[in-house]
Structure formats: structure tokens, C-alpha cells
Design a protein around this motif. Structure first.
Motif, short mmCIF file in Angstrom:
data_model
loop_
_atom_site.label_atom_id
_atom_site.label_comp_id
_atom_site.label_asym_id
_atom_site.label_seq_id
_atom_site.Cartn_x
_atom_site.Cartn_y
_atom_site.Cartn_z
N PHE A 1 -8.11 -4.14 -30.09
CA PHE A 1 -8.70 -4.33 -28.76
C PHE A 1 -10.20 -4.07 -28.77
CE2 PHE A 1 -4.31 -3.16 -26.91
CZ PHE A 1 -3.90 -4.48 -27.00
N GLU A 2 -10.63 -3.10 -29.56
CA GLU A 2 -12.07 -2.84 -29.67
C GLU A 2 -12.79 -4.05 -30.26
OE1 GLU A 2 -15.17 0.27 -31.88
OE2 GLU A 2 -13.01 0.61 -32.00
N SER B 1 -12.71 -7.05 -27.73
CA SER B 1 -13.64 -6.79 -26.64
C SER B 1 -15.08 -6.96 -27.10
CB SER B 1 -13.43 -5.37 -26.10
OG SER B 1 -14.35 -5.06 -25.09
N SER C 1 -0.64 2.81 -31.80
CA SER C 1 -1.75 3.17 -30.91
C SER C 1 -3.08 3.04 -31.66
CB SER C 1 -1.58 4.59 -30.38
OG SER C 1 -1.49 5.53 -31.44
N GLN D 1 1.16 -2.04 -26.14
CA GLN D 1 0.00 -1.16 -26.03
C GLN D 1 -0.95 -1.63 -24.94
OE1 GLN D 1 -0.68 1.76 -27.66
NE2 GLN D 1 1.35 1.67 -28.62
N HIS D 2 -1.06 -2.93 -24.77
CA HIS D 2 -1.89 -3.49 -23.70
C HIS D 2 -1.36 -3.07 -22.34
CE1 HIS D 2 -2.90 -6.78 -20.82
NE2 HIS D 2 -4.09 -6.64 -21.36
N GLN D 3 -0.04 -3.15 -22.17
CA GLN D 3 0.57 -2.73 -20.91
C GLN D 3 0.39 -1.24 -20.67
OE1 GLN D 3 4.87 -2.29 -20.60
NE2 GLN D 3 4.87 -3.53 -18.73
N ALA D 4 0.58 -0.43 -21.71
CA ALA D 4 0.47 1.02 -21.58
C ALA D 4 -0.94 1.44 -21.18
CB ALA D 4 0.87 1.70 -22.88
N ARG D 5 -1.94 0.69 -21.63
CA ARG D 5 -3.33 1.03 -21.32
C ARG D 5 -3.73 0.59 -19.92
NH1 ARG D 5 -2.99 1.04 -26.65
NH2 ARG D 5 -4.64 1.89 -27.99
N GLY D 6 -2.97 -0.33 -19.33
CA GLY D 6 -3.33 -0.84 -18.01
C GLY D 6 -4.65 -1.58 -18.02
N SER D 7 -4.91 -2.27 -19.13
CA SER D 7 -6.19 -2.96 -19.29
C SER D 7 -6.31 -4.11 -18.30
CB SER D 7 -6.30 -3.50 -20.73
OG SER D 7 -7.40 -4.37 -20.85
N ASP E 1 -5.91 0.10 -30.87
CA ASP E 1 -7.30 0.49 -30.59
C ASP E 1 -8.26 -0.36 -31.40
OD1 ASP E 1 -6.70 2.43 -28.74
OD2 ASP E 1 -6.83 4.11 -30.14
#
Length: 375
Positions: free
Chosen positions: A353-354, A357, A346, A28-34, A350
């Protein structure tokens, strides 16, 4: 932000709930392009090939094993490495190495988010000193983490009642299990029973009520396919020998190939879940995505996971009665609806990661405030 995931065997994930969690957070980190610099710590003995990167995440290797007694050293040394690398926030999966957290808090501003897993010290397999140590580790994790994650509301209620905290509830995803096989004609083992069997899938441990399930099906005519590590313990070997003569019981060794596992799951008529400990069990939420009815052991964790819409049993007699009845036609649809709403990666990513962060931003704010005071 520099973030790290610790406490698992590592990625690529092969088997286990925490490994699956780490794997899917990386995806999911890769898919978000964070822009976050994400690292995962891995146990070197588990990987013959040790790449330095996986799906955009940096990989670091420890000489220690991630399970058993060495897990204490594994967690402790990787936490210290994160301090040395200047990580801003870490996600610690499990409490084995929590005894070092006071030291980490003393020497670093690194934020620590800990997923405490289930109530590990209550599991039947832990006795004596090991049980006391795990309970102490749980206390240390709760006391010295900046944030605590529970994977089930039942675990959150326990932590609130025991320690007076308000943990963040984040479950597991299960939608990876319904990815179609890479080859629609993928070969699977031949089952000695027709389609429409009941399916059970778990580690063969007493707390998963294996004997109760086998006893109920042995007295019925219903086919049961039960996948587990039967040869890993005296308990498993004894059960396999005890029920070897039952023609409707098909006790299979562990299946790790996702295509083969998919085929066995998709051809079942309902899923039997005997777990009585832990929180949100990964195998349960995975099966819910298949839209099959669920028959689960009646405990607070399973009721929270299925929102009270599965069928439940507390004894072999209860389960025998459910086997003899027609499973409710709408039960599978309810399981699928709950899984789509709550147990997708997903959604889980979320939430993680929220929180990570937010912890990093809190740390940055405190650091800036401290600098202002010094000036």
C-alpha cells in the motif's frame, strides 16, 4: 485513489500464491478502512457466483481464464478496462500480459506496478516457443512497468544483474495458515501413521524435486505425508505408482479445506520443501509460522527465505542423511521468529500500500506539473 489488482483468478482466493496475496491485500485494505477505491479483476469461468463486492473491494469479471494461453488475453483486456475506468494505479501479478504495457503507457498516465513472480521461463515445464514468449514477457514487464516487485532477494538479484534495475523486494505472508480451525473438533481424514511424521506439500512438478524426496524417504523408516496433485500429470501418476508399495509413504490428494490442512500441518514433526525454482514460496512461509524445523532444497531462494537457518539438501543421499539424524531442536524456533518478523500479512500489506500510494502521488505530482506548464 483508484487502485486495482490484476493477474489472478480472483477473490475469494481458493488456491495459489497470487490468489492468496490478493485475498489478504483485500482483507488488510478493509481492516485499515482506507479511502482508496480498490478493485480486483476475476476470471468469470472460475466463479459460479459473481458478486460485485468482496470485503469492500469492487469485483470485475473477465470472460477469459487467468491461466494457460488465455492468461495473455486476460491480463491485456483487464489492463485496458482499468484504463477505461480511470484507475490511478494497478498491481499486475505476473507477466503474461506484459506485451500490452507499451500501449497502456502510450494512452494512459496510469501507474503500473508489476510483481514478476519467479523466473517463470526457466521452469522445466516450459519448452520452445512458450519459454521464449515468457522471457520476452518478463523483459516487457521490466521495461514498461513503473515499479517492479520481486518476492525474494534472489529474484531481485537476478533482475538487477539481467536488467540493471532495483526492484522492490516484498515477500508473502503466511500467518493466515495458523488461524485456529473454526471447530476444534473438525473432522479430518484418518492418516495411516502416527503423529510426528514428516510433511511435504506442493504441486507435483519435476522442479520441486518430488522424486528425490520420495527416494530418500523410501529408503528410511520415517513416515512421510506428501500432499499434492498426483493425478494431474503423467509425472505425478508415475511417481504414485512407483512408490505405492512403500508403507511409510502416504501420498494424499490436494487438500483445500483450511481446517483439515491446519490439522495435518500441526501434527507434523518437520517440513520438507523441495522447490528449486521461483522465489519466496507461499507454502514454505506458511509452514514457518507453525514453528516446525524445515528441511529445504539447497537453492538461493530457499536460503534467502529461511535466512540460512534451515537444513538443506541437494540430493536424495543428502536428504537421507538428514532424515537419519535428529533435527536440530532450535530449528523450528528460528523458522517461527523469521516468519513473525518478515512474513505477516500486515507487514506485506504495508509495503504494497505504501508503494501503490507513492506511485499515485508521483502520478498526481507529474499531472499537476504538466498542467502548470500548459498554463
Amino acid at each position: 485513489m483508484k487502485a486495482a489488482i490484476l493477474g489472478t483468478v480472483g477473490v475469494p482466493g481458493r488456491y495459489g500464491g497470487f490468489e492468496t496475496l490478493a485475498e489478504n491485500l483485500v482483507r488488510q485494505h478493509q481492516a485499515r478502512g482506507s479511502g482508496t477505491d480498490l478493485a480486483v479483476y476475476c476470471s468469470a469461468p472460475a466463479y459460479d457466483v459473481q458478486p460485485s463486492n468482496y470485503l469492500g473491494a469492487s469485483l470485475y469479471y473477465s470472460r477469459w481464464k487467468a491461466n494457460g494461453l488465455q492468461s495473455v488475453l486476460y491480463d491485456a483486456t483487464t489492463l485496458l478496462q482499468c484504463v477505461w475506468r480511470g484507475c490511478d494505479v494497478v498491481l499486475l501479478l505476473g507477466v503474461s500480459g506484459a506485451s500490452i504495457l507499451p500501449v497502456i503507457r502510450l494512452v494512459s498516465r496510469m501507474r503500473i506496478v508489476t510483481n514478476v513472480d519467479g523466473i517463470e521461463w526457466r521452469r522445466d515445464k516450459w519448452k520452445g516457443l512458450a519459454r521464449h514468449f515468457l522471457r520476452f514477457s518478463e523483459w516487457m514487464a521490466v521495461r514498461f512497468s513503473h515499479e517492479v516487485v520481486a518476492d525474494n532477494q534472489g529474484i531481485a538479484d537476478y533482475l538487477s544483474d539481467t536488467y540493471g534495475i532495483s526492484p522492490k523486494v516484498i515477500a508473502y505472508g503466511g500467518d493466515h495458515a495458523v488461524n485456529l480451525p473454526s471447530d476444534a473438533c473438525s473432522a479430518v481424514r484418518s492418516l495411516p501413521c502416527s503423529l510426528g511424521y514428516a510433511l511435504a506439500l506442493c504441486r507435483i512438478e519435476p522442479e520441486n524435486n518430488i522424486d528425490m524426496i520420495l527416494e530418500a524417504f523410501a529408503s528410511s523408516q520415517r513416515d512421510l505425508v506428501f500432499v499434492g496433485n498426483w493425478d494431474s500429470s503423467d509425472y505425478g501418476r508415475r511417481l504414485r505408482s512407483k512408490y505405492a508399495a512403500c508403507a511409510n509413504l502416504h501420498l494424499l490428494d490436494p487438500i483445500y479445506d483450511p481446517d483439515e490442512l491446519y490439522r495435518i500441518r500441526i501434527d507434523a514433526s518437520f517440513y520438507v520443501h523441495g522447490h528449486s525454482a521461483g522465489g519466496t514460496n507461499p507454502s514454505l512461509v506458511e509452514m514457518m509460522h507453525f514453528g516446525l524445523p524445515v528441511v529445504a532444497f539447497d537453492c538461493v531462494y530457499n536460503r534467502h527465505t529461511t535466512e540460512g537457518r534451515a537444513d538443506y539438501f541437494r540430493s536424495s543421499l543428502d536428504l537421507s542423511a538428514l532424515i537419519a539424524c535428529e533435527i536440530r531442536a532450535d530449528a523450528g524456533a528460528w523458522m517461527k521468529e523469521i516468519a513473525d518478523r518478515k512474513y505477516r500479512w500486515s507487514i506485506v500489506a504495508d509495503q504494497y500500500f505504501e508503494m501503490l500510494s507513492a506511485d499515485w502521488q508521483t502520478s498526481e505530482t507529474l499531472s499537476t506539473a504538466n498542467q502548470g506548464k500548459q498554463q
